[in-house]
Design a protein around this motif. Structure first.
Motif, mmCIF file in Angstrom:
data_model
loop_
_atom_site.group_PDB
_atom_site.id
_atom_site.type_symbol
_atom_site.label_atom_id
_atom_site.label_comp_id
_atom_site.label_asym_id
_atom_site.label_seq_id
_atom_site.Cartn_x
_atom_site.Cartn_y
_atom_site.Cartn_z
ATOM 1 N N SER A 55 36.860 42.694 41.429
ATOM 2 C CA SER A 55 37.126 42.257 40.056
ATOM 3 C C SER A 55 38.458 41.525 39.909
ATOM 4 N N ASP A 56 38.417 40.425 39.157
ATOM 5 C CA ASP A 56 39.635 39.709 38.785
ATOM 6 C C ASP A 56 40.219 40.290 37.506
ATOM 7 N N LYS A 57 39.460 41.160 36.824
ATOM 8 C CA LYS A 57 39.985 41.790 35.616
ATOM 9 C C LYS A 57 39.469 43.218 35.480
ATOM 10 N N ILE A 58 40.405 44.141 35.613
ATOM 11 C CA ILE A 58 40.138 45.554 35.380
ATOM 12 C C ILE A 58 40.999 45.949 34.181
ATOM 13 N N VAL B 46 46.548 49.477 26.288
ATOM 14 C CA VAL B 46 45.619 48.730 27.133
ATOM 15 C C VAL B 46 46.401 48.104 28.285
ATOM 16 N N ILE B 47 45.915 48.336 29.495
ATOM 17 C CA ILE B 47 46.558 47.832 30.707
ATOM 18 C C ILE B 47 45.532 47.008 31.468
ATOM 19 N N THR B 48 45.935 45.845 31.945
ATOM 20 C CA THR B 48 45.014 45.033 32.741
ATOM 21 C C THR B 48 45.610 44.769 34.115
ATOM 22 N N GLY B 49 44.723 44.619 35.080
ATOM 23 C CA GLY B 49 45.103 44.316 36.444
ATOM 24 C C GLY B 49 43.892 43.763 37.163
ATOM 25 N N ARG B 50 43.920 43.833 38.483
ATOM 26 C CA ARG B 50 42.786 43.314 39.239
ATOM 27 C C ARG B 50 42.511 44.186 40.450
ATOM 28 N N GLY B 51 41.386 43.937 41.065
ATOM 29 C CA GLY B 51 41.005 44.647 42.263
ATOM 30 C C GLY B 51 41.597 43.997 43.502
ATOM 31 N N ASN B 52 41.229 44.582 44.646
ATOM 32 C CA ASN B 52 41.678 44.086 45.935
ATOM 33 C C ASN B 52 40.688 44.586 46.982
ATOM 34 N N SER B 53 40.324 43.746 47.915
ATOM 35 C CA SER B 53 39.316 44.123 48.916
ATOM 36 C C SER B 53 39.762 45.289 49.791
ATOM 37 N N ILE C 108 37.495 49.956 32.731
ATOM 38 C CA ILE C 108 36.461 48.980 32.408
ATOM 39 C C ILE C 108 36.559 47.826 33.415
ATOM 40 N N VAL C 109 35.461 47.544 34.089
ATOM 41 C CA VAL C 109 35.410 46.442 35.050
ATOM 42 C C VAL C 109 34.501 45.381 34.470
ATOM 43 N N GLU C 110 35.021 44.150 34.341
ATOM 44 C CA GLU C 110 34.236 43.068 33.758
ATOM 45 C C GLU C 110 33.720 42.132 34.828
#
Length: 138
Positions: free
Chosen positions: A61-64, A76-83, A136-138
């Protein structure tokens, strides 16, 4: 389509939420004064409870988004995933502003750490308030 996972935890008198680069909830039932990234203890779930498909969505995800809700107040906190994320820590879930990843990491490059949390929320957590931690994963 968004995927969601909710964890319930609670506050503790030693919560300070002053860490500059991380924010954590844990299944542990206590926190010392040195645990300045911790905002919730006694979590009812860990990352081991995530389904494999949820983990895969998180990694890619580019937006978590994480919504922290305490007595009607929301952060509300936003971040991203990583492989490299493994999601296999038994007790801790950590949000990081950096791109560091380990077994405790939920997401990287977040826009907030524990020091950025609304101080009204922190005060309620110091009094032991219940905490809802929705991923929440979009």
């Amino acid at each position: 389509m968004a995927f969601e996972f909710t964890i319930y935890a609670k506050g503790h008198e030693n919560i300070s939420a002053n860490h500059k680069s991380t924010l954590e909830i844990t299944k542990e039932n206590h926190v010392t004064c040195t645990g300045d990234c911790i905002v919730g203890i006694s979590a009812d779930k860990s990352m081991l409870d995530f389904s494999e498909s949820f983990k895969e969505n998180l990694r890619n995800s580019d937006k978590i988004t994480v919504e922290i809700e305490v007595e009607g107040l929301k952060e509300v906190i936003t971040g991203r995933g990583n492989s490299k994320l493994t999601f296999d820590h038994k007790t801790d879930i950590v949000i990081r502003t950096s791109d560091f990843s380990c077994s405790r990491t939920l997401m990287v490059n977040s826009n907030k750490a524990s020091k950025d949390i609304n101080r009204e929320i922190v005060e309620k957590l110091k009094k032991g308030a219940a905490l809802k931690f929705k991923i929440i994963v979009e």
